[in-house]
Design a protein around this motif. Structure first.
Motif, mmCIF file in Angstrom:
data_model
loop_
_atom_site.group_PDB
_atom_site.id
_atom_site.type_symbol
_atom_site.label_atom_id
_atom_site.label_comp_id
_atom_site.label_asym_id
_atom_site.label_seq_id
_atom_site.Cartn_x
_atom_site.Cartn_y
_atom_site.Cartn_z
ATOM 1 N N SER A 9 0.846 -1.198 0.000
ATOM 2 C CA SER A 9 0.000 0.000 0.000
ATOM 3 C C SER A 9 0.882 1.249 0.000
ATOM 4 C CB SER A 9 -0.892 0.018 1.251
ATOM 5 O OG SER A 9 -0.098 0.236 2.399
ATOM 6 N N PRO A 10 0.338 2.358 -0.452
ATOM 7 C CA PRO A 10 1.093 3.610 -0.380
ATOM 8 C C PRO A 10 1.500 3.951 1.058
ATOM 9 C CG PRO A 10 -0.767 3.875 -1.856
ATOM 10 C CD PRO A 10 -0.929 2.535 -1.183
ATOM 11 N N ASP A 11 0.628 3.668 2.031
ATOM 12 C CA ASP A 11 0.951 3.968 3.435
ATOM 13 C C ASP A 11 2.150 3.167 3.919
ATOM 14 O OD1 ASP A 11 -1.125 5.784 3.583
ATOM 15 O OD2 ASP A 11 -2.511 4.384 4.561
ATOM 16 N N GLU A 12 2.202 1.873 3.578
ATOM 17 C CA GLU A 12 3.341 1.060 4.008
ATOM 18 C C GLU A 12 4.632 1.514 3.326
ATOM 19 O OE1 GLU A 12 3.016 -3.159 4.097
ATOM 20 O OE2 GLU A 12 1.837 -3.050 5.925
ATOM 21 N N ALA A 13 4.549 1.880 2.052
ATOM 22 C CA ALA A 13 5.743 2.373 1.350
ATOM 23 C C ALA A 13 6.240 3.661 1.991
ATOM 24 C CB ALA A 13 5.433 2.583 -0.129
ATOM 25 N N GLU A 14 5.308 4.533 2.349
ATOM 26 C CA GLU A 14 5.676 5.790 3.009
ATOM 27 C C GLU A 14 6.329 5.510 4.365
ATOM 28 O OE1 GLU A 14 3.377 9.706 4.714
ATOM 29 O OE2 GLU A 14 2.668 8.820 2.833
ATOM 30 N N ARG A 15 5.775 4.555 5.096
ATOM 31 C CA ARG A 15 6.344 4.189 6.399
ATOM 32 C C ARG A 15 7.775 3.666 6.228
ATOM 33 N NH1 ARG A 15 3.161 -0.071 8.323
ATOM 34 N NH2 ARG A 15 1.495 1.412 8.102
ATOM 35 N N LEU A 16 7.993 2.872 5.209
ATOM 36 C CA LEU A 16 9.336 2.360 4.930
ATOM 37 C C LEU A 16 10.311 3.504 4.703
ATOM 38 C CD1 LEU A 16 11.524 0.284 4.072
ATOM 39 C CD2 LEU A 16 10.390 0.181 1.845
ATOM 40 N N LEU A 17 9.923 4.464 3.892
ATOM 41 C CA LEU A 17 10.820 5.577 3.588
ATOM 42 C C LEU A 17 11.015 6.505 4.789
ATOM 43 C CD1 LEU A 17 9.599 6.350 -0.029
ATOM 44 C CD2 LEU A 17 11.660 5.092 0.672
ATOM 45 N N GLU A 18 9.968 6.699 5.589
ATOM 46 C CA GLU A 18 10.072 7.594 6.743
ATOM 47 C C GLU A 18 10.851 6.988 7.901
ATOM 48 O OE1 GLU A 18 6.118 8.792 7.802
ATOM 49 O OE2 GLU A 18 5.971 10.178 6.108
ATOM 50 N N THR A 19 10.622 5.704 8.176
ATOM 51 C CA THR A 19 11.249 5.078 9.340
ATOM 52 C C THR A 19 12.538 4.337 9.001
ATOM 53 O OG1 THR A 19 10.056 2.982 9.143
ATOM 54 C CG2 THR A 19 8.998 4.758 10.418
ATOM 55 N N GLY A 20 12.733 4.060 7.711
ATOM 56 C CA GLY A 20 13.944 3.361 7.293
ATOM 57 C C GLY A 20 13.814 1.854 7.216
ATOM 58 N N ARG A 21 12.659 1.322 7.672
ATOM 59 C CA ARG A 21 12.465 -0.128 7.585
ATOM 60 C C ARG A 21 10.982 -0.458 7.607
ATOM 61 N NH1 ARG A 21 15.374 -3.363 11.481
ATOM 62 N NH2 ARG A 21 13.675 -4.763 11.874
ATOM 63 N N LEU A 22 10.685 -1.636 7.076
ATOM 64 C CA LEU A 22 9.308 -2.114 7.039
ATOM 65 C C LEU A 22 9.319 -3.608 7.302
ATOM 66 C CD1 LEU A 22 6.273 -1.599 6.384
ATOM 67 C CD2 LEU A 22 6.833 -2.208 4.022
ATOM 68 N N VAL A 52 -7.725 -4.530 -5.930
ATOM 69 C CA VAL A 52 -7.135 -3.421 -5.180
ATOM 70 C C VAL A 52 -6.672 -2.349 -6.166
ATOM 71 C CG1 VAL A 52 -5.371 -2.737 -3.526
ATOM 72 C CG2 VAL A 52 -6.383 -5.020 -3.384
ATOM 73 N N ASP A 53 -7.217 -1.153 -6.014
ATOM 74 C CA ASP A 53 -6.891 -0.071 -6.949
ATOM 75 C C ASP A 53 -5.722 0.791 -6.516
ATOM 76 O OD1 ASP A 53 -8.961 -0.740 -8.670
ATOM 77 O OD2 ASP A 53 -10.390 0.523 -7.609
ATOM 78 N N ASP A 54 -5.341 0.722 -5.249
ATOM 79 C CA ASP A 54 -4.346 1.647 -4.721
ATOM 80 C C ASP A 54 -3.132 0.868 -4.202
ATOM 81 O OD1 ASP A 54 -3.390 4.148 -4.103
ATOM 82 O OD2 ASP A 54 -4.380 4.246 -2.162
ATOM 83 N N LEU A 55 -2.223 0.547 -5.103
ATOM 84 C CA LEU A 55 -1.006 -0.186 -4.747
ATOM 85 C C LEU A 55 0.215 0.586 -5.209
ATOM 86 C CD1 LEU A 55 -1.975 -3.774 -5.961
ATOM 87 C CD2 LEU A 55 -1.795 -3.010 -3.589
ATOM 88 N N VAL A 56 1.348 0.226 -4.636
ATOM 89 C CA VAL A 56 2.630 0.716 -5.137
ATOM 90 C C VAL A 56 3.586 -0.471 -5.225
ATOM 91 C CG1 VAL A 56 2.386 3.071 -4.262
ATOM 92 C CG2 VAL A 56 3.478 1.342 -2.838
ATOM 93 N N LEU A 57 4.538 -0.338 -6.105
ATOM 94 C CA LEU A 57 5.618 -1.309 -6.229
ATOM 95 C C LEU A 57 6.862 -0.664 -5.638
ATOM 96 C CD1 LEU A 57 5.188 -2.332 -9.986
ATOM 97 C CD2 LEU A 57 4.056 -3.319 -7.979
ATOM 98 N N VAL A 58 7.372 -1.259 -4.581
ATOM 99 C CA VAL A 58 8.615 -0.771 -3.996
ATOM 100 C C VAL A 58 9.737 -1.543 -4.682
ATOM 101 C CG1 VAL A 58 9.983 -0.514 -1.902
ATOM 102 C CG2 VAL A 58 7.493 -0.243 -1.799
ATOM 103 N N GLU A 59 10.500 -0.846 -5.484
ATOM 104 C CA GLU A 59 11.604 -1.457 -6.227
ATOM 105 C C GLU A 59 12.839 -1.477 -5.327
ATOM 106 O OE1 GLU A 59 14.032 -0.925 -10.433
ATOM 107 O OE2 GLU A 59 12.276 0.335 -10.022
ATOM 108 N N LEU A 60 13.374 -2.660 -5.133
ATOM 109 C CA LEU A 60 14.501 -2.856 -4.223
ATOM 110 C C LEU A 60 15.717 -3.391 -4.963
ATOM 111 C CD1 LEU A 60 12.347 -4.761 -1.613
ATOM 112 C CD2 LEU A 60 13.241 -2.451 -1.275
ATOM 113 N N ALA A 61 16.884 -2.918 -4.601
ATOM 114 C CA ALA A 61 18.143 -3.498 -5.079
ATOM 115 C C ALA A 61 18.468 -4.635 -4.112
ATOM 116 C CB ALA A 61 19.246 -2.457 -5.099
ATOM 117 N N GLY A 62 18.313 -5.846 -4.566
ATOM 118 C CA GLY A 62 18.483 -7.006 -3.706
ATOM 119 C C GLY A 62 19.812 -7.043 -2.981
ATOM 120 N N GLU A 63 20.859 -6.582 -3.628
ATOM 121 C CA GLU A 63 22.184 -6.620 -3.013
ATOM 122 C C GLU A 63 22.341 -5.606 -1.876
ATOM 123 O OE1 GLU A 63 22.231 -3.881 -6.529
ATOM 124 O OE2 GLU A 63 21.610 -5.954 -6.250
#
Length: 108
Positions: A9-22, A52-63
């Motif tokens: 969800s956009p909220d979880e992605a925002e939480r990841l960016l704000e807090t540094g982890r999810l 679900v109409d409101d999703l985001v893809l969090v693109e991660l560098a696996g390494e």
């Protein structure tokens, strides 16, 4: 390892960016965070999140992840990335808006 995508969800992605982890719910219940490759994103969203109409893809560098990434065979011949630990902001490359119409144009 390349890029992997956590669909959330956009909220979880925002939480990841704000807090540094999810720590997605599956991490507590299954021991890992579900992810997909670019080629798997469309099928994954169609199978599990079609309504679900409101999703985001969090693109991660696996390494860049601090956690172990394992690739079990989930469906015959298809291995999916499972992150066995929290997702971290340091691994985030981009956050992509994802709506059902985006499935047609996704480059994966």
């Amino acid at each position: 390892m390349g890029r992997i995508f956590h669909i959330t969800s956009p909220d979880e992605a925002e939480r990841l960016l704000e807090t540094g982890r999810l720590e997605p719910p599956a991490l507590a219940t299954e021991g890992f965070a579900h992810c997909s490759t670019a080629e798997q994103v469309v099928a994954t969203t169609q199978r599990w999140m079609a309504d679900v109409d409101d999703l985001v893809l969090v693109e991660l560098a696996g390494e860049r992840l601090d956690a172990d990434v394992r690739w079990p065979e989930v469906y015959p011949g298809q291995r999916f990335p499972h992150v066995h630990g929290p997702l971290t902001a340091e691994a985030v490359v981009a956050v992509h808006t994802w709506r059902p119409a985006d499935r047609e144009a996704w480059p994966g």
